[in-house]
Write a protein that holds these residues in place. Structure first.
Motif, short mmCIF file in Angstrom:
data_model
loop_
_atom_site.label_atom_id
_atom_site.label_comp_id
_atom_site.label_asym_id
_atom_site.label_seq_id
_atom_site.Cartn_x
_atom_site.Cartn_y
_atom_site.Cartn_z
N ASP A 1 1.51 1.88 -2.13
CA ASP A 1 0.50 0.86 -2.43
C ASP A 1 -0.12 1.05 -3.82
O ASP A 1 -1.13 0.42 -4.14
CB ASP A 1 -0.60 0.84 -1.36
N GLY A 2 0.51 1.89 -4.64
CA GLY A 2 0.05 2.08 -6.02
C GLY A 2 -0.90 3.24 -6.22
O GLY A 2 -1.26 3.55 -7.36
N HIS A 3 -1.30 3.89 -5.16
CA HIS A 3 -2.25 5.00 -5.25
C HIS A 3 -1.63 6.18 -6.01
O HIS A 3 -0.63 6.74 -5.56
CB HIS A 3 -2.64 5.43 -3.83
N PRO A 4 -2.21 6.58 -7.16
CA PRO A 4 -1.64 7.68 -7.94
C PRO A 4 -1.75 9.01 -7.21
O PRO A 4 -2.81 9.34 -6.66
CB PRO A 4 -2.49 7.69 -9.22
N LEU A 5 -0.66 9.77 -7.20
CA LEU A 5 -0.67 11.10 -6.59
C LEU A 5 -0.68 12.19 -7.66
O LEU A 5 -1.53 13.07 -7.64
CB LEU A 5 0.55 11.26 -5.69
#
Length: 327
Positions: free
Chosen positions: A42-46
């Motif tokens: 969902d685009g959440h940066p890790l």
């Protein structure tokens, strides 16, 4: 706490407040200063990398802390990366005509009186609580967006998605702050003031909420992204594919957190719709080149994620009711 890193990461912009006319300086991230190495679906940066020289950047410093320009007087919030906001004085009449009549003046009056939702929550910001302050920034941003005659669906959706990321990162990035942060209690205390400040708008698919957890924020994001998709007029097919994929992925994450069958059905429908859109593009002989390859790639990913969703369903079906989350 963020101020010691601002000069290395940002440039300062002076922007007068369109509500109370205060002249304020805001940090804006330098171009290409941040890169996400890996991200969730969902685009959440890790994994991320800051391109700052000779400065060690703590894990809790993220681009979300520099997303908004918040007036310290009336707490109007604008997105610092938006040219329309940074240069609003060049066409002040057009910019202010977006807002409900008298609403910006009312915000300025509330600042003078020290009353209203924005004053209550804005004055509660603690510069030593990066986690809570960043969440407040985003809720002030949603509040300002809802002062418009026609709030922008995508703006509300993206804000709630980023709020969901903040809650997801509570332990991973913000453990130094989240344990002592009073943000959850503050949001509950100001809920009535929020509901009074967010005027009813029949165009909205749902009333914007002060969400206090990831699942609630994702549900708001999903509602506004779906609304955004339903109102698309001139978007290209690639934009439609990207948005459909994102909606499906948000649905997946919601089901992952809730275990509710209705959420499974919605996520499954999202991936099926994405695949159908990709097949339409692939089979359209008037579309050639890279667009077709990207559609094939999206089709493959959506198929894989759909299968993972069914595996997740099996897991939830085997979970005893007493072990399921309370939602």
């Amino acid at each position: 706490m963020l101020s010691q890193y601002t000069s290395a990461l940002c440039r300062e912009y002076t922007i007068p407040c369109p509500a109370c006319s205060s002249d304020n300086s805001f940090p804006r991230l330098k171009r290409d200063i941040f890169r996400a190495r890996t991200s969730e679906p969902d685009g959440h940066p890790l994994e991320a990398r800051w391109r700052a020289e000779k400065v060690e950047i703590p894990i809790w410093v993220t681009p979300l802390s520099f997303f908004w320009a918040i007036c310290p007087n009336c707490f109007y919030a604008g997105q610092v990366d938006e040219t329309e906001f940074r240069t609003w004085e060049k066409n002040a009449i057009k910019f202010k005509n977006q807002f409900q009549e008298g609403i910006l003046e009312n915000l300025a009056e509330q600042a003078n009186a020290g009353q209203g939702f924005a004053q209550t929550i804005g004055k509660s910001m603690d510069p030593n609580d990066v986690y809570g302050t960043t969440l407040i920034h985003f809720f002030l941003g949603i509040h300002s967006e809802c002062l418009k005659k026609s709030p922008v669906a995508g703006a509300l959706a993206r804000s709630y998605l980023r709020i969901a990321w903040m809650y997801r990162d509570q332990e991973r990035l913000f453990q130094d702050f989240s344990g002592s942060s009073g943000i959850e209690g503050l949001l509950k205390e100001t809920d009535d003031a929020w509901n009074s400040a967010i005027l009813s708008n029949s165009d909205l698919p749902t009333q914007p909420q002060l969400t206090t957890d990831e699942l609630a924020a994702l549900r708001q994001a999903l509602a506004f992204f779906e609304w955004n998709f339903s109102t698309l007029q001139s978007a290209g097919f690639e934009d439609e594919m990207r948005l459909m994929s994102l909606i499906a992925e948000i649905g997946y994450r919601i089901y992952e957190l809730s275990g509710i069958e209705e959420d499974f059905t919605k996520a499954q429908s999202g991936f099926s719709g994405t695949m159908q859109k990709c097949l339409t593009v692939i089979n359209d002989k008037t579309i050639v080149g890279g667009a077709v390859n990207r559609a094939k790639d999206t089709l493959e990913k959506a198929g894989d994620r759909g299968r993972e969703l069914r595996t997740l369903q099996t897991k939830w079906e085997k979970t005893p009711p007493g072990d399921r989350p309370t939602v």
